[in-house]
Design a protein around this motif. Structure first.
Motif, PDB file in Angstrom:
ATOM      1  N   LEU A 138       0.854  -1.182   0.000  1.00 43.02           N
ATOM      2  CA  LEU A 138       0.000   0.000   0.000  1.00 43.02           C
ATOM      3  C   LEU A 138       0.888   1.229   0.000  1.00 43.02           C
ATOM      4  CD1 LEU A 138      -2.975   0.907   0.099  1.00 43.02           C
ATOM      5  CD2 LEU A 138      -2.731   1.086   2.573  1.00 43.02           C
ATOM      6  N   HIS A 139       0.885   1.965  -1.112  1.00 41.30           N
ATOM      7  CA  HIS A 139       1.764   3.127  -1.236  1.00 41.30           C
ATOM      8  C   HIS A 139       1.180   4.322  -0.486  1.00 41.30           C
ATOM      9  CE1 HIS A 139       4.321   6.192  -3.037  1.00 41.30           C
ATOM     10  NE2 HIS A 139       5.084   5.218  -3.487  1.00 41.30           N
TER      11      HIS A 139
ATOM     12  N   TYR B 142       2.267  -2.054  -9.152  1.00 38.16           N
ATOM     13  CA  TYR B 142       2.461  -1.604  -7.772  1.00 38.16           C
ATOM     14  C   TYR B 142       2.241  -2.684  -6.728  1.00 38.16           C
ATOM     15  CZ  TYR B 142      -2.645  -1.012  -7.484  1.00 38.16           C
ATOM     16  OH  TYR B 142      -4.001  -1.196  -7.500  1.00 38.16           O
ATOM     17  N   GLN B 143       1.990  -3.927  -7.180  1.00 41.28           N
ATOM     18  CA  GLN B 143       1.941  -5.050  -6.249  1.00 41.28           C
ATOM     19  C   GLN B 143       3.038  -6.066  -6.555  1.00 41.28           C
ATOM     20  OE1 GLN B 143       0.132  -5.484  -3.483  1.00 41.28           O
ATOM     21  NE2 GLN B 143      -0.711  -3.444  -3.779  1.00 41.28           N
TER      22      GLN B 143
ATOM     23  N   ASN C  63       6.029   2.396  -8.603  1.00 36.71           N
ATOM     24  CA  ASN C  63       5.088   1.824  -7.654  1.00 36.71           C
ATOM     25  C   ASN C  63       4.166   2.867  -7.056  1.00 36.71           C
ATOM     26  OD1 ASN C  63       5.956  -0.886  -7.764  1.00 36.71           O
ATOM     27  ND2 ASN C  63       7.786  -0.310  -6.636  1.00 36.71           N
ATOM     28  N   SER C  64       4.098   4.050  -7.648  1.00 34.74           N
ATOM     29  CA  SER C  64       3.307   5.131  -7.076  1.00 34.74           C
ATOM     30  C   SER C  64       1.822   4.928  -7.307  1.00 34.74           C
ATOM     31  CB  SER C  64       3.739   6.459  -7.694  1.00 34.74           C
ATOM     32  OG  SER C  64       2.876   7.476  -7.288  1.00 34.74           O
ATOM     33  N   MET C  65       1.022   5.135  -6.259  1.00 34.28           N
ATOM     34  CA  MET C  65      -0.424   5.058  -6.394  1.00 34.28           C
ATOM     35  C   MET C  65      -0.927   6.247  -7.183  1.00 34.28           C
ATOM     36  SD  MET C  65      -2.380   2.705  -4.968  1.00 34.28           S
ATOM     37  CE  MET C  65      -3.803   3.598  -4.457  1.00 34.28           C
ATOM     38  N   ASP C  66      -0.074   7.253  -7.416  1.00 32.44           N
ATOM     39  CA  ASP C  66      -0.526   8.404  -8.177  1.00 32.44           C
ATOM     40  C   ASP C  66      -0.975   8.006  -9.556  1.00 32.44           C
ATOM     41  OD1 ASP C  66       0.046   9.950  -6.106  1.00 32.44           O
ATOM     42  OD2 ASP C  66       1.900  10.789  -6.872  1.00 32.44           O
TER      43      ASP C  66
ATOM     44  N   ASP D 166      -2.555   2.793 -10.647  1.00 31.64           N
ATOM     45  CA  ASP D 166      -1.303   2.188 -11.087  1.00 31.64           C
ATOM     46  C   ASP D 166      -0.261   2.740 -10.169  1.00 31.64           C
ATOM     47  OD1 ASP D 166       0.679   0.972 -12.517  1.00 31.64           O
ATOM     48  OD2 ASP D 166       0.522   2.337 -14.175  1.00 31.64           O
ATOM     49  N   ASN D 167      -2.645   3.895  -9.546  1.00 28.27           N
ATOM     50  CA  ASN D 167      -2.163   4.386  -8.406  1.00 28.27           C
ATOM     51  C   ASN D 167      -1.961   4.733  -7.943  1.00 28.27           C
ATOM     52  OD1 ASN D 167      -4.305   5.537  -7.070  1.00 28.27           O
ATOM     53  ND2 ASN D 167      -4.852   5.809  -7.016  1.00 28.27           N
ATOM     54  N   SER D 168      -3.210   3.716  -6.320  1.00 31.51           N
ATOM     55  CA  SER D 168      -3.859   4.019  -5.233  1.00 31.51           C
ATOM     56  C   SER D 168      -3.196   5.022  -4.972  1.00 31.51           C
ATOM     57  CB  SER D 168      -4.158   3.577  -3.951  1.00 31.51           C
ATOM     58  OG  SER D 168      -5.198   3.598  -3.420  1.00 31.51           O
TER      59      SER D 168
END
Length: 253
Positions: free
Chosen positions: A8-9, A105-106, A119-122, A130-132
């Motif tokens: 969870l970013h 991101y997982q 891995n950014s949720m942005d 690609d994010n949360s």
């Protein structure tokens, strides 16, 4: 799936879903239910391959799981799909829900900069978490989702505004940034959603007008207008429930 863990970013806090505790809980439950690897399941008399980052369910199951009516579940899933956070494949046998860009991101390995894994949720803002939180960016929004990549544009903006260069060997003292200005509630909302650098670069000098039907953002250059349209307008529209229109200010003679 009751065992194991998910990543969870921290950028999820910038995504629109963070502002609603109940929807955030549902989103986290979706992430926890998703398969961490592909597997085959039996649906009726048919064997179906469920991809990694997906799971098979139904609005009935989710309504029972979340203790809400099916209409509420359906609206929530449609909202996620509209923001490219998930895709849905519905049939008479139920719904297969797939989380967008789940593998990015997982991933089980640590982020690898040389391979360009973000891995950014942005990303979730523009490409389904690609994010949360996502950079959102608003293919950078999870507020996701699609990552807003403004590095290149910010560099271009610096070059555009830099009229004079220091001579070779001359020591240059960088100018102090202008005082932070947040003139309207919409400027404040934008400042809270993204970083101070992002706000100063793209929005601080803008005029923002709400005419009731749409939010008009007036900026002083095509570069800013293009960046806002590509990276932020979609997410702002979802967040505010308004159409976003970006205009270039008329230059005074």
């Amino acid at each position: 799936m009751d065992e194991g863990w998910i990543k969870l970013h921290r950028a999820i806090r910038k995504n629109w879903i963070w502002e609603d505790p109940l929807k955030l809980k549902w989103w986290l439950d979706i992430l926890l239910q998703a398969n961490h690897q592909e597997r085959k399941i039996l649906i009726g008399n048919e064997i179906v391959l469920i991809e990694r980052g997906s799971f098979h369910t139904s609005t009935v199951k989710l309504s029972e799981r979340w203790s809400v009516d099916r209409k509420t579940v359906k609206k929530f899933l449609q909202l996620l799909q509209k923001d490219n956070m998930i895709t849905l494949k519905t049939s008479k046998k139920g719904t297969t829900l797939k989380i967008s860009n789940y593998k990015d991101y997982q991933a089980f390995s640590e982020p690898q900069k040389d391979k360009g894994v973000d891995n950014s949720m942005d990303k979730g803002m523009d490409k389904g978490m690609d994010n949360s939180v996502p950079t959102p960016s608003p293919d950078k929004s999870q507020i996701s989702p699609n990552k807003v990549d403004t590095n290149k544009n910010e560099e271009e903006l610096k070059n555009e505004n830099n009229d004079k260069e220091g001579e070779e060997g001359e020591e240059i003292t960088p100018p102090s940034p202008p005082p932070l200005s947040i003139p309207t509630k919409y400027h404040k909302l934008i400042f809270d959603q993204w970083s101070e650098i992002t706000y100063r670069t793209w929005f601080m000098d803008s005029e923002i007008v709400d005419n009731g039907q749409e939010l008009i953002i007036k900026v002083d250059s095509e570069l800013r207008a293009d960046a806002i349209n590509r990276n932020f307008s979609k997410y702002l529209g979802i967040l505010l429930g308004k159409n976003i229109r970006v205009e270039i200010k008329e230059k005074s003679i």
